[in-house]
Design an enzyme around this catalytic site. Structure first.
Site, PDB file in Angstrom:
ATOM      1  N   GLU A  75       0.813  -1.216   0.000  1.00 35.55           N
ATOM      2  CA  GLU A  75       0.000   0.000   0.000  1.00 35.55           C
ATOM      3  C   GLU A  75       0.848   1.269   0.000  1.00 35.55           C
ATOM      4  O   GLU A  75       0.353   2.357   0.331  1.00 35.55           O
ATOM      5  CB  GLU A  75      -0.932   0.010   1.216  1.00 35.55           C
ATOM      6  CG  GLU A  75      -1.870  -1.166   1.319  1.00 35.55           C
ATOM      7  CD  GLU A  75      -2.972  -1.182   0.257  1.00 35.55           C
ATOM      8  OE1 GLU A  75      -2.843  -0.452  -0.755  1.00 35.55           O
ATOM      9  OE2 GLU A  75      -3.944  -1.924   0.449  1.00 35.55           O
ATOM     10  N   HIS A  94      -2.574   2.559   8.452  1.00 34.43           N
ATOM     11  CA  HIS A  94      -3.650   1.798   7.805  1.00 34.43           C
ATOM     12  C   HIS A  94      -3.820   0.502   8.575  1.00 34.43           C
ATOM     13  O   HIS A  94      -2.840  -0.197   8.870  1.00 34.43           O
ATOM     14  CB  HIS A  94      -3.298   1.506   6.352  1.00 34.43           C
ATOM     15  CG  HIS A  94      -4.172   0.467   5.717  1.00 34.43           C
ATOM     16  ND1 HIS A  94      -5.553   0.566   5.717  1.00 34.43           N
ATOM     17  CD2 HIS A  94      -3.873  -0.690   5.083  1.00 34.43           C
ATOM     18  CE1 HIS A  94      -6.051  -0.482   5.100  1.00 34.43           C
ATOM     19  NE2 HIS A  94      -5.057  -1.272   4.710  1.00 34.43           N
ATOM     20  N   TYR A 115     -20.235  14.185  18.038  1.00 29.90           N
ATOM     21  CA  TYR A 115     -19.443  15.373  17.729  1.00 29.90           C
ATOM     22  C   TYR A 115     -17.955  15.085  17.544  1.00 29.90           C
ATOM     23  O   TYR A 115     -17.232  15.842  16.873  1.00 29.90           O
ATOM     24  CB  TYR A 115     -19.637  16.442  18.815  1.00 29.90           C
ATOM     25  CG  TYR A 115     -18.893  16.188  20.104  1.00 29.90           C
ATOM     26  CD1 TYR A 115     -17.599  16.693  20.288  1.00 29.90           C
ATOM     27  CD2 TYR A 115     -19.468  15.460  21.150  1.00 29.90           C
ATOM     28  CE1 TYR A 115     -16.911  16.465  21.468  1.00 29.90           C
ATOM     29  CE2 TYR A 115     -18.787  15.229  22.317  1.00 29.90           C
ATOM     30  CZ  TYR A 115     -17.504  15.729  22.477  1.00 29.90           C
ATOM     31  OH  TYR A 115     -16.814  15.494  23.642  1.00 29.90           O
TER      32      TYR A 115
END
Length: 214
Positions: A75, A94, A115
């Site tokens: 990746e 990741h 929130y």
């Protein structure tokens, strides 16, 4: 860069210890600065963090060439593209933790149910479109999903976050998995009540000065 390699390994091992990583899934990188050292260090492909030593960590230049005795994570493209497009990215994590991955497999953005989504830069957490792992198509989808954000989900894949440094990236990864778990659990009881755009704008403004400012 040996000390930075050791810090990268220690953070990767903490990632596993905190339940974000299992086996050889996931990857971690940290930006390097200056002249020939401009680029990033990244974990190698297909090796568990517990087995890593400093020489296993791969140095990558922004042109995609690598230096080291190991192959970089498959990746590496989205790590590279995040660093190139986001000067505020100091480290990229990741991972495939269970709750983030479960929501990602629904290919669902997470709306403003809490929130604390504002910690990642917006009023939603986007899910990047699916593309085969390790491809430029996936990296392109990631950049779209992370526009004005520090995190996203990867469809049928996992989570991705970046922070100012390794410690910050790991902390955001832990927070993101916690939010994904809360969203998953709330959805078992019904449709979560969402915060409106005005409230999330207020929260985002407050987060601009949240915590210890240095």
């Amino acid at each position: 860069m040996d000390e930075l390699r050791r810090q990268l390994i220690a953070t990767a091992q903490r990632t596993d210890g905190l339940g974000l990583g299992r086996g050889t899934a996931g990857n971690l990188s940290v930006r390097t600065e200056g002249g020939e050292a401009a680029g990033f260090l990244i974990t190698p492909s297909g090796m568990p963090s517990a087995a890593l030593v400093a020489k296993d960590i791969v140095f990558m230049r922004f042109d995609g060439t690598s230096v080291g005795c190991r192959k970089p994570s498959s990746e590496w493209r989205f790590h590279r593209d995040i660093y190139v497009s986001r000067p505020d990215a100091g480290a990229v994590l990741h991972a495939h933790p269970p709750f983030a991955t479960s929501v990602a497999c629904l290919r669902r953005d997470i709306p403003a149910f809490h929130y604390m989504l504002a910690r990642f830069g917006g009023d939603t957490l986007r899910c990047a479109a699916y593309a085969t792992f390790g491809t430029q198509a996936l990296s392109d989808a990631v950049l779209l999903a992370m526009a004005d954000r520090r995190a996203c989900l990867l469809a049928n894949h996992g989570m991705l976050v970046f922070g100012d440094d390794l410690t910050h990236a790991l902390a955001l990864g832990v927070e993101l998995e916690a939010l994904c778990e809360q969203y998953w659990r709330a959805c078992q009881l019904g449709q979560p009540v969402l915060l409106d755009a005005a409230e999330m704008a207020t929260v985002l403004d407050r987060f601009a000065s949240y915590g210890q400012q240095v």
